[in-house]
Motif scaffolding. Structure first.
Motif, short mmCIF file in Angstrom:
data_model
loop_
_atom_site.label_atom_id
_atom_site.label_comp_id
_atom_site.label_asym_id
_atom_site.label_seq_id
_atom_site.Cartn_x
_atom_site.Cartn_y
_atom_site.Cartn_z
N PHE A 136 -37.14 53.41 -92.06
CA PHE A 136 -36.03 53.37 -91.13
C PHE A 136 -36.53 53.78 -89.76
O PHE A 136 -37.69 54.16 -89.60
CB PHE A 136 -34.91 54.34 -91.58
N PHE A 137 -35.69 53.66 -88.74
CA PHE A 137 -36.05 54.18 -87.42
C PHE A 137 -35.00 55.19 -86.99
O PHE A 137 -33.85 55.14 -87.45
CB PHE A 137 -36.23 53.07 -86.38
N ARG A 138 -35.41 56.10 -86.11
CA ARG A 138 -34.54 57.25 -85.80
C ARG A 138 -33.60 56.99 -84.63
O ARG A 138 -32.52 57.55 -84.57
CB ARG A 138 -35.40 58.48 -85.47
N ARG A 139 -34.04 56.18 -83.65
CA ARG A 139 -33.22 55.93 -82.47
C ARG A 139 -33.20 54.44 -82.18
O ARG A 139 -34.17 53.73 -82.45
CB ARG A 139 -33.77 56.69 -81.25
N GLY A 140 -32.11 53.99 -81.57
CA GLY A 140 -32.02 52.59 -81.20
C GLY A 140 -33.09 52.22 -80.18
O GLY A 140 -33.28 52.94 -79.19
N PRO A 141 -33.81 51.14 -80.39
CA PRO A 141 -34.86 50.74 -79.45
C PRO A 141 -34.31 50.30 -78.10
O PRO A 141 -33.20 49.80 -78.01
CB PRO A 141 -35.53 49.57 -80.17
N PHE A 142 -35.10 50.51 -77.06
CA PHE A 142 -34.74 50.10 -75.71
C PHE A 142 -33.41 50.68 -75.26
O PHE A 142 -32.68 50.07 -74.48
CB PHE A 142 -34.67 48.56 -75.60
N ARG A 143 -33.05 51.85 -75.83
CA ARG A 143 -31.77 52.50 -75.55
C ARG A 143 -30.60 51.61 -75.97
O ARG A 143 -29.48 51.74 -75.46
CB ARG A 143 -31.64 52.87 -74.07
N GLY A 144 -30.86 50.72 -76.90
CA GLY A 144 -29.81 49.86 -77.43
C GLY A 144 -29.25 50.43 -78.71
O GLY A 144 -29.62 51.51 -79.16
N ALA A 145 -28.34 49.67 -79.31
CA ALA A 145 -27.68 50.14 -80.52
C ALA A 145 -28.28 49.55 -81.79
O ALA A 145 -28.01 50.04 -82.87
CB ALA A 145 -26.19 49.80 -80.46
N PHE A 146 -29.10 48.49 -81.67
CA PHE A 146 -29.54 47.77 -82.86
C PHE A 146 -31.02 47.42 -82.77
O PHE A 146 -31.65 47.51 -81.71
CB PHE A 146 -28.73 46.47 -83.03
N ALA A 147 -31.54 46.99 -83.91
CA ALA A 147 -32.86 46.36 -83.98
C ALA A 147 -32.75 45.18 -84.94
O ALA A 147 -31.78 45.07 -85.70
CB ALA A 147 -33.92 47.34 -84.48
N LEU A 148 -33.73 44.29 -84.90
CA LEU A 148 -33.84 43.23 -85.89
C LEU A 148 -34.95 43.62 -86.87
O LEU A 148 -36.08 43.88 -86.46
CB LEU A 148 -34.19 41.88 -85.25
N GLY A 149 -34.62 43.66 -88.15
CA GLY A 149 -35.63 43.96 -89.16
C GLY A 149 -36.48 42.72 -89.42
O GLY A 149 -35.96 41.64 -89.69
N ALA A 150 -37.79 42.88 -89.35
CA ALA A 150 -38.70 41.74 -89.56
C ALA A 150 -39.97 42.22 -90.24
O ALA A 150 -40.25 43.42 -90.30
CB ALA A 150 -39.01 41.05 -88.23
#
Length: 497
Positions: free
Chosen positions: A31-45
């Motif tokens: 998992f990741f702890r914080r949203g990337p780029f100060r965003g709310a989501f990521a794409l799992g790949a």
């Protein structure tokens, strides 16, 4: 692929083996702890790559011989004999489908199996998922910024982290929403559309129109061939007069390069405008060649900028193209695509984290004063809750043995970050996020093609509410735990204090 790991994973593996703990059943989550780029989501790949490596996970005789040479001399021979027998046949992997939107603290991937093997898989899976998810998420953000109609092209091959990094960047940019790549090998291997026209070096290699060979181009509708350099040169005078630019200021080598390329690719002519001066040379030369092609029945496909103030120059170029279109009565000139390149990037994605959450049936957690770094214990099932508009509004973590939450029924939950208070929610739809992809040493779920993953990513993004999808200052996406999981967390906290 088994040696694709950190050295300390092997020293820990030896510690587990020597203590007789190596076959204890264990579970771990990525998992990741914080949203990337100060965003709310990521794409799992990266899931498909991870599954392929799991299927091939074993130490060869050469691998074992190398490990004998680097591990301390006190390492028992029987440990190396044991490593030679290892594979992933007792490992089970469940994950969110590749290309899905994932949120902070929510496991993208879960691994179950013997403790020693689960330990050894950690680095390999992180390696395969971290970079892939970083690139896919960055590409998805670009797609959201650009909108659905603008074409996005990945051209990072020459700046990539070696061939493997380049291929991964092309593949996962495509999953994230880019339309094409300059990387020919990626196109061959993955079926990604490839694009490209000319570089500055091509333009700089010409000095005069006399170098253009061949010189003639057949009209699209047929007829006698036309001397394209002569036609473009005559039209350049009219273009310069319209733009109030002295013809002698245009670079004739640049004009020659444009004409030569247009003769070779009359259906795919794109002008790179900034080799010399955009306003005084690149733009007039392009317009002259594009008008010449138009007279023969062809249409230029666009212009490209690679330096300077791209936004301001694009506006100025659009004005010129509209003026030329109106003056020379060529309507499609007004809509000629303007491509921009050069250092168009976003900040890097934070690295994913992966932690053990259960060993030998006993839940594990990392206890810390920083709740963000605290792991959620136990083997879990993850659900996505949707509202009446069809938008996901919360991800819910439950213990594996808990019953499936029911749509339309009230749920008592605890939101991470506000664990001290109970909240009530009523989901319209409940979606279990994880599927089992690997069991008994084999991939057990059909893997989608790359275009199917790309399509799923865009659908997944489109379901987000605007408040969670926006790139700047998005509304935080809530992640919650059930009351039973919260009780377990509280018990473990109290037991370790």
């Amino acid at each position: 692929m088994a040696p694709l790991t950190d050295f300390y994973q092997l020293t820990m593996a030896y510690g587990h083996w020597r203590a007789g703990r190596h076959r204890l059943p264990a579970a771990a989550e990525l998992f990741f702890r914080r949203g990337p780029f100060r965003g709310a989501f990521a794409l799992g790949a990266g899931l498909a790559e991870g599954l392929r490596c799991l299927r091939a996970f074993r130490f060869s005789a050469a691998d074992v011989a190398y490990l004998r040479s680097v591990l301390p001399s006190t390492t028992e021979d029987a440990f190396f004999d044991y490593l030679a027998t290892l594979d992933a046949s007792e490992v089970t992997v469940s994950a969110v489908p590749e290309g899905s939107v994932v949120f902070a603290r929510v496991p993208f991937l879960q691994v179950k199996g013997p403790l020693l093997v689960v330990q050894l898989l950690e680095t390999m899976l992180l390696c395969l998922v971290n970079y892939a998810s970083l690139v896919a998420t960055n590409a998805a953000r670009f797609r959201l910024l650009a909108g659905p109609d603008m074409k996005l092209m990945e051209i990072g091959l020459r700046r990539a982290q070696g061939p493997d990094g380049a291929l991964s960047a092309s593949k996962y940019s495509y999953i994230g929403g880019f339309d094409c790549t300059s990387n020919v090998l990626a196109g061959k291997l993955y079926g990604i559309p490839v694009r490209g026209t000319i570089a500055h070096s091509f333009i700089m290699s010409f000095t005069s129109l006399e170098e253009v060979q061949p010189r003639e181009l057949l009209p699209l509708a047929g007829g006698e061939p036309v001397d394209l350099p002569a036609l473009a040169k005559s039209l350049l005078q009219w273009v310069c007069e319209l733009l109030q630019t002295p013809p002698e200021k245009t670079n004739r080598g640049e004009l020659a390069a444009f004409v030569s390329y247009a003769i070779s690719f009359p259906h795919d002519f794109q002008g790179l405008l900034d080799t010399y001066c955009v306003r005084r040379s690149g733009l007039p030369n392009f317009c002259a060649v594009a008008l010449a092609l138009h007279q023969l029945g062809y249409r230029a496909i666009g212009v490209r900028l690679d330096s300077g103030d791209l936004a301001q120059q694009s506006k100025e170029i659009r004005k010129v193209l509209r003026a030329c279109g109106a003056h020379f009565q060529v309507p499609w000139f007004e809509t000629i695509p303007i491509a921009v390149s050069n250092d168009i990037s976003e900040q890097s994605l934070e690295e994913f984290s992966r932690e053990l959450v259960e060993v030998n049936g006993s839940p594990c957690m990392k206890l810390t004063e920083d709740e963000e770094k605290m792991t959620i214990p136990g083997t879990k099932t993850i659900y996505r809750l949707y509202d009446v508009a069809g938008h996901p509004f919360m991800d819910l973590m439950a213990l594996e043995e808990e019953p499936l939450p029911s749509a339309g029924q009230e749920l008592a939950i605890r939101v991470l970050g506000r664990l001290g208070e109970t909240s009530k929610v009523v989901p319209t739809t409940v979606e279990p996020l994880h599927r089992t992809y690997f069991r008994d040493g084999q991939v057990c779920e059909p893997l989608p093609s790359l275009p199917e993953v790309r399509s799923h990513a865009q659908v997944s993004l489109s379901l987000l509410s605007p408040a969670h999808r926006r790139l700047h200052e998005p509304q935080p996406y809530p992640v919650a735990v059930t009351e039973r999981l919260h009780n377990l967390l509280t018990e473990l906290r109290q037991a370790t204090q």
